[in-house]
Design an enzyme around this catalytic site. Structure first.
Site, PDB file in Angstrom:
ATOM      1  CB  SER A  66      -0.943  -0.058   1.199  1.00  0.00           C
ATOM      2  OG  SER A  66      -1.814   1.025   1.220  1.00  0.00           O
ATOM      3  CG  ASP A 287      -6.536   0.374  -0.491  1.00  0.00           C
ATOM      4  OD1 ASP A 287      -5.722   1.307  -0.321  1.00  0.00           O
ATOM      5  OD2 ASP A 287      -6.515  -0.682   0.177  1.00  0.00           O
ATOM      6  CD  GLU A 379      -9.736   2.655   8.312  1.00  0.00           C
ATOM      7  OE1 GLU A 379      -9.570   2.218   9.458  1.00  0.00           O
ATOM      8  OE2 GLU A 379      -8.942   2.430   7.388  1.00  0.00           O
ATOM      9  CG  ASN A 381      -7.134   5.750   6.202  1.00  0.00           C
ATOM     10  OD1 ASN A 381      -8.063   5.515   5.443  1.00  0.00           O
ATOM     11  ND2 ASN A 381      -6.615   4.830   6.995  1.00  0.00           N
ATOM     12  N   GLY A 508      -1.916  -1.268  14.484  1.00  0.00           N
ATOM     13  CA  GLY A 508      -2.057  -2.647  14.020  1.00  0.00           C
ATOM     14  C   GLY A 508      -1.019  -2.971  12.961  1.00  0.00           C
TER      15      GLY A 508
HETATM   16  C1  16G Z   1      -4.247  -0.748   7.584  1.00  0.00           C
HETATM   17  C2  16G Z   1      -5.726  -0.818   7.330  1.00  0.00           C
HETATM   18  C3  16G Z   1      -6.312   0.561   7.358  1.00  0.00           C
HETATM   19  C4  16G Z   1      -5.998   1.220   8.689  1.00  0.00           C
HETATM   20  C5  16G Z   1      -4.527   1.187   8.966  1.00  0.00           C
HETATM   21  C6  16G Z   1      -4.280   1.617  10.393  1.00  0.00           C
HETATM   22  C7  16G Z   1      -6.909  -2.369   5.886  1.00  0.00           C
HETATM   23  C8  16G Z   1      -7.030  -2.917   4.503  1.00  0.00           C
HETATM   24  N1  16G Z   1      -5.983  -1.421   6.043  1.00  0.00           N
HETATM   25  O1  16G Z   1      -3.598  -0.055   6.579  1.00  0.00           O
HETATM   26  O2  16G Z   1      -7.682   0.431   7.187  1.00  0.00           O
HETATM   27  O3  16G Z   1      -6.455   2.528   8.710  1.00  0.00           O
HETATM   28  O4  16G Z   1      -4.045  -0.126   8.836  1.00  0.00           O
HETATM   29  O5  16G Z   1      -2.943   1.461  10.717  1.00  0.00           O
HETATM   30  O6  16G Z   1      -7.616  -2.768   6.799  1.00  0.00           O
HETATM   31  P1  16G Z   1      -2.485   1.506  12.219  1.00  0.00           P
HETATM   32  O7  16G Z   1      -3.183   0.380  12.953  1.00  0.00           O
HETATM   33  O8  16G Z   1      -1.000   1.355  12.144  1.00  0.00           O
HETATM   34  O9  16G Z   1      -2.882   2.839  12.775  1.00  0.00           O
HETATM   35 MG    MG Z   2      -3.805   1.125   0.382  1.00  0.00          MG
END
Ligand code: 16G
Ligand code: MG
Length: 543
Positions: A66, A287, A379, A381, A508
């Site tokens: 991504s 995306d 989201e 973002n 995450g």
């Molecule tokens: C991932 C997630 C996105 C989320 C981001 C948060 C998917 C496909 N992508 O990129 O939705 O906003 O993680 O990242 O679910 P973080 O947990 O590091 O803040």
């Molecule tokens: Mg992406």
């Protein structure tokens, strides 16, 4: 032991890099590409099991990292309806990938088959694609080895955007059924979008030029390909694609793209932004979508996921009312804790629509949105989409119109349900949706900004901790339940500010915590974020 010999033989070619623990996180396995060869091979084994478990339906695998830098890559599994992998299976993926030896891997593979009553002689199918990262080449080779070893039918779609792969998974599994999602090809995806875009526009004029920053990722070539399917005699859509260099891998997501714009809250330096022009940015796998423009005097102004969500909810809500379906269909909006409080107020108080809050990560929002007949989820973002239930689509198609205006609203709703990707957030599809809405409303970006709401000042901070997993949350990540006492300290600090809100959660996708704060002024938001960060650092050390 079906496949044991072939797996054993090919496993030898794909050695795990020792000393790492891997976890299937919000975005699958994502890390430095050097660590991913054997991980991808093992994900291939799991995908074959999953397909067999689901009676041979096609499972998707996307190789992408991504918005991460070019040296990273990632691998994630897509379920048969084009949705994210079911959560119980995320654990199985983590287990299988962390097998400590080839012997343990083969044993666990058979154990999983036994535990889940999977017939290893039954058919299996996996389809896959990758973004433009050079490392994708070798990773798909590792994946193919696993599929061959397990006698799994495979289709390599080569380079795709993430949402295109999701589309293809759903199209494959619905082909020949009344719920057929479209032709099973990349061309089918473009044709479906182009046709729906024209129907949704209903001859309305798109004002001015749109400049699309493609993060030097896969979105560039794919958007250009899509534009060929729009016949110029039917629509005048003036698009300039910028930051579309996919030949120099090192420029991917570098100082451009949706993540850059959202986190830095500024336009990419190149090409130099022209005041008054309409811009949007996609991320590296197309995306996520963020719109923006620069005002000659007031400077940069951003339209993030919250704004796209409220724009879509307001437009679709009006169409539903105009179609006479207001009392039949439940419309709702799903956000995360990162949604700006002003957007939540606007949606509940002005649009009078219910808002649900879920933990971060597309799968949570997607799932919650399915509770509604029309579920709008984004989201902040820029990742999101609008889901239409089969009941809603039937209502759009079968309600007898009482007037020409009602018919128009119904037809536009049908077109939107084809235009908006039903499997996952899709920057190209969402961009077309925004363009349709702006054309219908005859709005410029300035109109969009002034006719809606003003964001509350906010600040997002990344905080380094020893072990982020020690920070556990509840209430859709809005409150910490562990370490004990941390939330009480955050509450005390927040109470000192007017109209303020703050929360901390473990990322995450990396070993860090994130702190978000909102307050009445920029200075207060920054100060609050700083104070909450100090609390996190203090508790992080005490553990
Ligand atoms: C991932 C997630 C996105 C989320 C981001 C948060 C998917 C496909 N992508 O990129 O939705 O906003 O993680 O990242 O679910 P973080 O947990 O590091 O803040
Ligand atoms: Mg992406």
């Amino acid at each position: 032991m079906e496949h044991a010999d072939s797996i054993r033989a090919s496993t030898k070619e794909h050695n795990m890099v020792p000393g790492h623990v891997y976890r299937y996180g919000t975005a699958g396995f994502r890390m430095s590409a050097d660590l991913l060869d054997a991980v991808t091979y093992r994900v291939g084994l799991l995908a074959s099991l999953r397909s067999r478990k689901l009676s041979g339906r096609a499972i998707g695998i996307m190789i992408t990292a991504s918005h991460n830098p070019a040296v990273d890559n990632g691998v994630k599994i897509v379920d048969p309806q084009g949705e994210m992998l079911e959560q119980d299976w995320e654990k199985l993926a983590t287990q299988l990938v962390n097998s400590r030896s080839d012997g343990e891997l083969v044993e666990l593979y058979h154990q999983l088959a036994k535990d889940h009553k999977i017939d290893l002689k039954s058919p299996a199918k996996v389809i896959y694609g990758r973004d433009t990262r050079p490392s994708g080449h070798t990773l798909v080779a590792a994946l193919a080895d696993a599929l061959v070893a397990t006698k799994t039918e495979l289709v390599d779609y080569k380079i795709l955007t993430t949402p295109q792969l999701h589309y293809l998974v759903r199209a494959t599994n619905t082909a020949g059924t009344p719920l057929s999602y479209g032709k099973i090809s990349e061309v089918g995806y473009y044709e479906k979008l182009a046709d729906a875009f024209l129907r949704a526009l209903r001859g309305k004029k798109i004002n001015g030029r749109l400049l699309v920053d493609c993060a030097n990722g896969v979105g560039g070539p794919k958007l250009k390909e899509f534009l060929k399917y729009l016949s110029s005699d039917r629509v005048a859509f003036d698009v300039t694609v910028v930051n579309d260099d996919v030949l120099r891998p090192e420029v991917l997501n570098l100082d451009c793209g949706a993540d850059f714009v959202k986190t830095r809250q500024k336009a990419p330096p190149s090409p130099k932004p022209v005041p008054g022009k309409r811009y949007c940015s996609l991320d590296g796998d197309a995306d996520r979508l963020i719109y923006y423009w620069t005002h000659p005097e007031t400077g940069f102004f951003m339209f993030d996921g919250d704004r796209i969500s409220s724009l879509a909810a307001s437009f679709i809500g009006d169409l539903v009312n105009g179609a006479g379906l207001r009392d039949d269909l439940r419309i709702g909006v799903v956000q995360t804790a990162y949604a700006n409080g002003a957007s939540t107020n606007y949606i509940t108080q002005h649009l009078k629509l219910p808002v649900l809050c879920t933990p971060t990560g597309v799968k949570h929002l997607h799932h919650a949105a399915q509770q509604f007949d029309i579920g709008v989820y984004f989201e902040a973002n820029g990742h999101g989409t609008v889901l239409f239930s089969p009941y809603a689509i039937k209502a759009f198609k079968e309600t007898p119109p009482q007037s020409p205006a009602q018919k128009e609203n119904l037809d536009t709703l049908v077109a939107l349900s084809d235009l908006i990707n039903q499997t996952v957030g899709d920057a190209i599809s969402d961009m077309l949706l925004v363009e349709v809405i702006l054309a219908h409303k005859n709005w410029s970006l300035q109109d969009w900004a002034t006719m809606t709401y003003t964001d509350l000042p906010n600040r997002l901070v990344r905080v380094e901790v020893d072990d982020k997993d020690e920070f556990q949350t509840t209430d859709a990540e809005r409150r910490l339940c562990y370490p004990e006492g941390a939330q009480r300290d955050i509450d005390d600090v927040v109470a000192k500010y007017k109209n303020a809100r703050a929360f901390a959660r473990a990322s995450g996708t990396e070993n860090a915590c994130r702190v978000y704060a909102e307050a009445a002024t920029r200075i207060e938001a920054a100060e609050l974020a700083e104070r909450v960060s100090r609390i996190i650092i203090r508790y992080g050390r005490n553990l």
